[in-house]
Scaffold this active site. Sequence first.
Site, PDB file in Angstrom:
ATOM      1  N   ARG A  18      29.793  35.765  33.990  1.00 43.30           N
ATOM      2  CA  ARG A  18      30.485  36.949  33.462  1.00 43.30           C
ATOM      3  C   ARG A  18      31.825  37.238  34.124  1.00 43.30           C
ATOM      4  O   ARG A  18      32.600  38.051  33.636  1.00 43.30           O
ATOM      5  CB  ARG A  18      29.570  38.177  33.572  1.00 43.30           C
ATOM      6  CG  ARG A  18      28.561  38.225  32.441  1.00 43.30           C
ATOM      7  CD  ARG A  18      27.824  39.533  32.437  1.00 43.30           C
ATOM      8  NE  ARG A  18      26.781  39.562  33.439  1.00 43.30           N
ATOM      9  CZ  ARG A  18      26.323  40.687  34.013  1.00 43.30           C
ATOM     10  NH1 ARG A  18      26.856  41.847  33.690  1.00 43.30           N
ATOM     11  NH2 ARG A  18      25.355  40.633  34.897  1.00 43.30           N
ATOM     12  N   LYS A 335      61.788  40.338  55.798  1.00 41.80           N
ATOM     13  CA  LYS A 335      60.883  39.190  55.898  1.00 41.80           C
ATOM     14  C   LYS A 335      61.163  38.427  57.172  1.00 41.80           C
ATOM     15  O   LYS A 335      62.322  38.158  57.479  1.00 41.80           O
ATOM     16  CB  LYS A 335      61.081  38.273  54.692  1.00 41.80           C
ATOM     17  CG  LYS A 335      60.108  37.108  54.673  1.00 41.80           C
ATOM     18  CD  LYS A 335      60.725  35.819  54.153  1.00 41.80           C
ATOM     19  CE  LYS A 335      61.595  35.156  55.197  1.00 41.80           C
ATOM     20  NZ  LYS A 335      61.942  33.756  54.891  1.00 41.80           N
TER      21      LYS A 335
END
Length: 448
Positions: A18, A335
């Site tokens: 599922r 970053k």
Amino acid sequence: MSSRKTAVVVLAAGKGTRMKSDLHKVLHPIAGRPMLLHLLAAAETLSPERTVVVTGAGREQVETAVAPVGAKIAVQNEQLGTGHAVMQAREALAGFAGDVLILYGDVPLVRAETMRAMIARLNAGDAPAVVVLGFRPADPGAYGRLIVAPGSDRLERIVEFKDADPEERAVTLCNSGLMAVRGEALFALLDRLRNDNAAGEYYLTDVVELSGAAAVIEADADEVAGVNSRGELAGVEAAWQRARRAQAMADGATLIAPETVWFAHDTVLGRDVTIQPNVVFGPGVTVADGATIHAFSHLEGASVGAGAEVGPYARLRPGATLAERAKIGNFVEIKKAEVGVGAKVNHLTYIGDAEIGAGANIGAGTITCNYDGFFKYRTKIGVGAFVGSNSALVAPVTIGDGAIVGAGSVVVRDVTADSLALARGRQEERGGWAKRFRDAMTAKKKGQ
Ligand code: UD1
Ligand code: MG
């Protein structure tokens, strides 16, 4: 707690149909970490002598994921039931003497405390052979029903919903599936399982009646919630986040709108941290005491120093390290860069592969040009340096301590300490030119 040894068996051979996914069900993340690893981390606090994960289809994925935590893999090629699944751990548990805790890989939020309570009950009082973790769901649905001797915690048997009569179906105490079994008895009990039931499966639950000596303890329904679909995955994520937010506040952080803050499994917050609405933490973030994360910021793999401020609308990517009282403002991306004590990067800026000295001020629109399409290069900005707005710093490049870069500069060479660097077109002025231009154009238009 007894001195007996513990082994953990995690069932994870179900197909997970599922989920409609190429990723094994138990590897779907909750708070950025595969659900199986949440479970194994909790189990690890019991210092188990052995940990075995029973898996079938997609076993390579599971194997790779559990390799770092040192769990063994047992393979169940055909899903013939939960009892059959545990039998597959026989070899991995050969020679083990102690208590076996059986968990489901898709029931990830079971607390270590609950696991310990199961083991403790196994070794207390009448020392049952089996302890089952029960719960009372809002809707008992198709869960197995626990048939308990009146007025006691003695569990007589578990009836699967498919096999239950109306009276048994009316029982509200359900089987979470989790179980602790005396290791010495486990495989002898499993050998006696039969599959003559409604599902044609070897039910683990039948060891309860076969043992003749089982007890039940109860857990909260939230804690034993299982994941069979993406909807249930989101439900378990929500439950995890709710608990984490409550913990963050209990530990001394202010969350103005807790329901809008999303933590990762490993977020670390100091005291008196304030988190404004709509902040998302990816993995690997540490926020020190007194820091403020303003609204709509996204942080991942970053460390925020004491008293620092981030956002609103800031993005800290892996390797962003902010020292005390650093300020990262709106629409700024950082970053792999260290931002020094009290340094300011307040507006519309990209800082990547860089080092910014203490007290430096980086003007609006500054960009570190760190990448030439092939390699990355570093930018170093000195202590107390001032970078004017809209500057492009073409790495590798160093701006010395106390240097000033004029606004709009494209800096391609190092700037020495305390110098002014101007790298832009020189401004010229033509007196009255604008007025003459306007007059001439107006006359031309009239003449048309
Ligand atoms: C099982 C219990 C039921 C309980 C319910 C709780 C049995 C017989 N029934 O039912 O009493 O209320 O869990 O969710 O145990 N698995 C394997 N191999 C198999 C079958 C299952 O590894 O052959 C694993 C699955 O991956 C899953 C777990 O065991 O993690 C439970 O399997 P599932 O099919 O969901 O069991 P239920 O029939 O729901
Ligand atoms: Mg199930």
